[in-house]
Design a protein around this motif. Structure first.
Motif, short mmCIF file in Angstrom:
data_model
loop_
_atom_site.label_atom_id
_atom_site.label_comp_id
_atom_site.label_asym_id
_atom_site.label_seq_id
_atom_site.Cartn_x
_atom_site.Cartn_y
_atom_site.Cartn_z
N ILE A 82 58.32 11.99 64.16
CA ILE A 82 58.35 12.74 62.29
C ILE A 82 59.97 11.78 62.02
CG2 ILE A 82 56.27 13.63 62.41
CD1 ILE A 82 58.31 15.99 61.77
N ILE A 83 60.88 12.16 62.51
CA ILE A 83 62.31 12.07 62.50
C ILE A 83 62.98 11.76 63.91
CG2 ILE A 83 62.44 14.50 62.67
CD1 ILE A 83 64.35 14.16 60.18
N VAL A 84 63.82 10.80 63.67
CA VAL A 84 65.14 10.11 64.14
C VAL A 84 66.05 10.50 63.49
CG1 VAL A 84 65.42 8.10 65.50
CG2 VAL A 84 62.98 7.83 64.56
N VAL A 85 67.02 10.90 64.48
CA VAL A 85 67.95 11.67 64.88
C VAL A 85 69.59 11.09 64.90
CG1 VAL A 85 69.36 13.64 64.65
CG2 VAL A 85 66.97 14.04 63.94
N ASP A 86 70.60 11.04 64.60
CA ASP A 86 71.40 10.24 65.57
C ASP A 86 72.55 11.50 66.38
OD1 ASP A 86 73.91 9.06 66.55
OD2 ASP A 86 74.09 7.73 64.49
N VAL A 87 72.31 11.92 67.22
CA VAL A 87 73.36 13.11 67.41
C VAL A 87 74.35 12.31 68.15
CG1 VAL A 87 71.24 13.68 68.47
CG2 VAL A 87 72.54 12.35 70.00
N ALA A 88 74.94 10.85 67.81
CA ALA A 88 76.03 10.11 67.83
C ALA A 88 76.52 9.15 66.93
CB ALA A 88 75.97 9.60 69.03
N PRO A 89 76.88 9.81 65.90
CA PRO A 89 76.96 9.49 65.58
C PRO A 89 78.51 8.37 64.79
CG PRO A 89 77.27 11.47 64.66
CD PRO A 89 76.27 11.35 65.35
N GLY A 90 79.01 7.70 64.58
CA GLY A 90 80.21 6.42 64.67
C GLY A 90 80.59 5.49 65.60
N SER A 91 79.50 5.14 67.04
CA SER A 91 79.38 4.97 67.99
C SER A 91 79.03 3.28 67.91
CB SER A 91 78.39 5.71 69.46
OG SER A 91 77.03 5.23 69.22
N ASP A 92 79.69 2.55 68.99
CA ASP A 92 79.21 1.65 68.68
C ASP A 92 78.43 0.87 68.65
OD1 ASP A 92 82.72 0.29 71.05
OD2 ASP A 92 82.52 1.42 68.54
N ALA A 93 77.61 1.67 69.19
CA ALA A 93 75.90 1.58 69.23
C ALA A 93 74.98 1.38 67.71
CB ALA A 93 75.15 1.78 69.85
N ALA A 94 75.89 1.71 67.00
CA ALA A 94 75.28 2.11 65.54
C ALA A 94 74.53 0.59 64.61
CB ALA A 94 75.69 1.81 64.22
#
Length: 496
Positions: A82-94
């Motif tokens: 139901i929800i996807v969370v970016d647990v490492a915001p700001g990384s190159d794989a954005a």
């Protein structure tokens, strides 16, 4: 139970959990976050409605919301992401943030729900989750209460220029209980614009109704088919203190009525949530268990006198004493004398499962529909303990906080139709249970007492039972015992 899966080192998925026992689906009532919002472990991100209750779901990890997979009002199967969370915001794989699926669509601006994220063009700086791209023609509609667009762009530029992290603006969530949130949704009221009058800034039902009244146009506009209108606010105490069933669990506020479109001859209301579960359960019960219903009319004048005496008993101070309490106790004593009524039919194994405990269900009509929470191991409780448990059950049901676990595992049920002025009925068994006792209204009637006709407090009891489990003799003896105890409440001591 928390269910989650690592899709990569960076993105984590949160799946719809089974918040009850064996639930297969739930409807998303409201999202409390949108893509770009920062979330922390334990933070409530959405409210869902299961077959019987509204439940708030907390996220089990920190990060920035990347994607909401379903809009509000969608029924989602257990196990679906139901929800996807970016647990490492700001990384190159954005990856670019998708438009919030729960928000209304904008012409040619917001990307449709379900579209896969596009890869960032080569040579472009990484996209900051929560703010979108700095360059390009695609813009994300700012959420209500967010920073102005210029401020957001300046924050992004500061991040890209190495001048420190871009600030994340947190949006405070209005304080309101789940039933109040549901009412606001039904009336189309944004809680952000409602002035709270409750303690500690909590928004009440009256606040929502006041906001709906002030927002209503002078000339009513046509409402879409199936739109839900407001419900009248029930008085805090529906009946006088000395009324037979004042404060009983089965009396609740009236259910919201669907608003009719002016000039329309019909209104269609989608069957989902609690109403869908009720319909399925009743059909299954009615056409699976062979129902038998028996009736008995009984003089309960002595029980009513005992209720009045117990209300003055200092040992019961703080316990809500009413006829339902003594009826529940009478049923438990009758079960002790007739244990065969407390059983379950196991179709798969072709066995009768005898229960040596009583999880006593109390049918309650709430704004969400009929629910049957139960008191676990009621047979072991003293009268004060049983009274406290009933009081807690009533308060929880009225606040809309009854959990799925509280409604699971019931063995016998009491339903009180007398609170609505009804003499009796033929109740349908709660699925998986063997019997249900309906209690009619208590009225002064002419009755032969000690050889003379006198006005006495009289009620009618109706017992429906599963004839696979309970023969006519056993069902009759059980119902007769309940009636005998209510006629002579001293039997609570001599038989108990």
């Amino acid at each position: 139970m928390t269910t989650m899966t690592d899709t990569s080192v960076r993105f984590r998925e949160f799946k719809m959990p089974d918040v009850g026992e064996g639930l297969t689906e739930a409807e998303i009532l409201k999202w409390y976050v949108q893509p770009g919002d920062t979330v922390t472990d334990g933070q409530v991100v959405c409210e869902v409605e299961t077959a019987k209750a509204a439940v708030e779901l907390p996220i089990p990890f920190d990060g920035v919301v990347h994607e909401l997979r379903f809009p509000e009002g969608t029924t989602v199967d257990v196990g679906e992401v139901i929800i996807v969370v970016d647990v490492a915001p700001g990384s190159d794989a954005a990856a670019p943030v998708q438009a919030p699926v729960a928000a209304p669509a904008e012409p040619a601006a917001a990307s449709p729900a379900g579209v896969a994220p596009q890869e960032a063009p080569q040579g472009r700086r990484p996209v900051l989750v929560g703010y979108g791209v700095v360059e390009g023609s695609t813009k994300r509609r700012p959420r209500k209460g967010a920073e102005p667009a210029t401020a957001a762009v300046e924050a992004v530029q500061r991040e890209l220029n190495g001048q420190g992290p871009a600030p994340v603006v947190a949006k405070s969530r209005p304080l309101a209980k789940p039933p109040v949130r549901k009412l606001a949704k039904d009336l189309g009221i944004d809680l952000d614009g409602v002035t709270p009058t409750g303690p500690d800034g909590v928004i009440t039902r009256e606040d929502v109704h006041a906001a709906a009244t002030s927002a209503a146009p002078v000339t009513p506009a046509p409402a879409p088919a199936g739109a839900v209108g407001g419900a009248a606010t029930a008085p805090a105490e529906p009946y006088a203190e000395d009324a037979p069933y004042a404060g009983d669990a089965s009396y609740q506020a009236p259910q919201p009525v669907a608003a009719a479109v002016p000039g329309a001859r019909e209104t269609r209301i989608p069957v989902k949530g609690v109403r869908k579960a009720i319909a399925q359960a009743m059909v299954t019960s009615a056409f699976t268990a062979p129902h038998v219903t028996e009736f008995v009319t009984v003089d309960i004048t002595r029980t009513m006198k005992l209720v009045a005496e117990l209300k003055e008993d200092k040992d019961l101070a703080g316990v809500r004493v009413n006829p339902l309490l003594l009826i529940a106790k009478a049923l438990l004593v009758a079960v002790k004398r007739n244990p065969g009524v407390n059983a379950t039919w196991d179709e798969a194994n072709q066995e009768i499962v005898q229960k040596h405990y009583v999880n006593l269900g109390i049918a309650a009509a709430t704004p969400r529909g009929l629910i049957v929470p139960n008191i676990k191991d009621a047979q072991d409780k003293t009268l004060p303990e049983l009274g406290s448990a009933l009081g807690e059950l009533v308060a929880t049901a009225r606040e809309g906080k009854t959990s799925p676990a509280a409604m699971a595992g019931g063995t016998l049920t009491i339903t009180n139709v007398g609170v609505f002025g009804v003499d009796t009925g033929t109740p349908i068994l709660n699925p998986g249970e063997s019997a249900i006792l309906a209690v009619g209204s208590i009225k002064l009637q002419p009755w032969v007492h000690k050889g003379r006709v006198k006005p006495r407090q009289v009620t009618t009891l109706a017992l429906s039972f599963d004839h696979r489990l309970i023969d006519g003799e056993l069902g009759s003896r059980f119902l007769a015992d309940v009636a005998a105890i209510l006629e002579q409440p001293k039997r609570l001591i001599t038989w108990g």
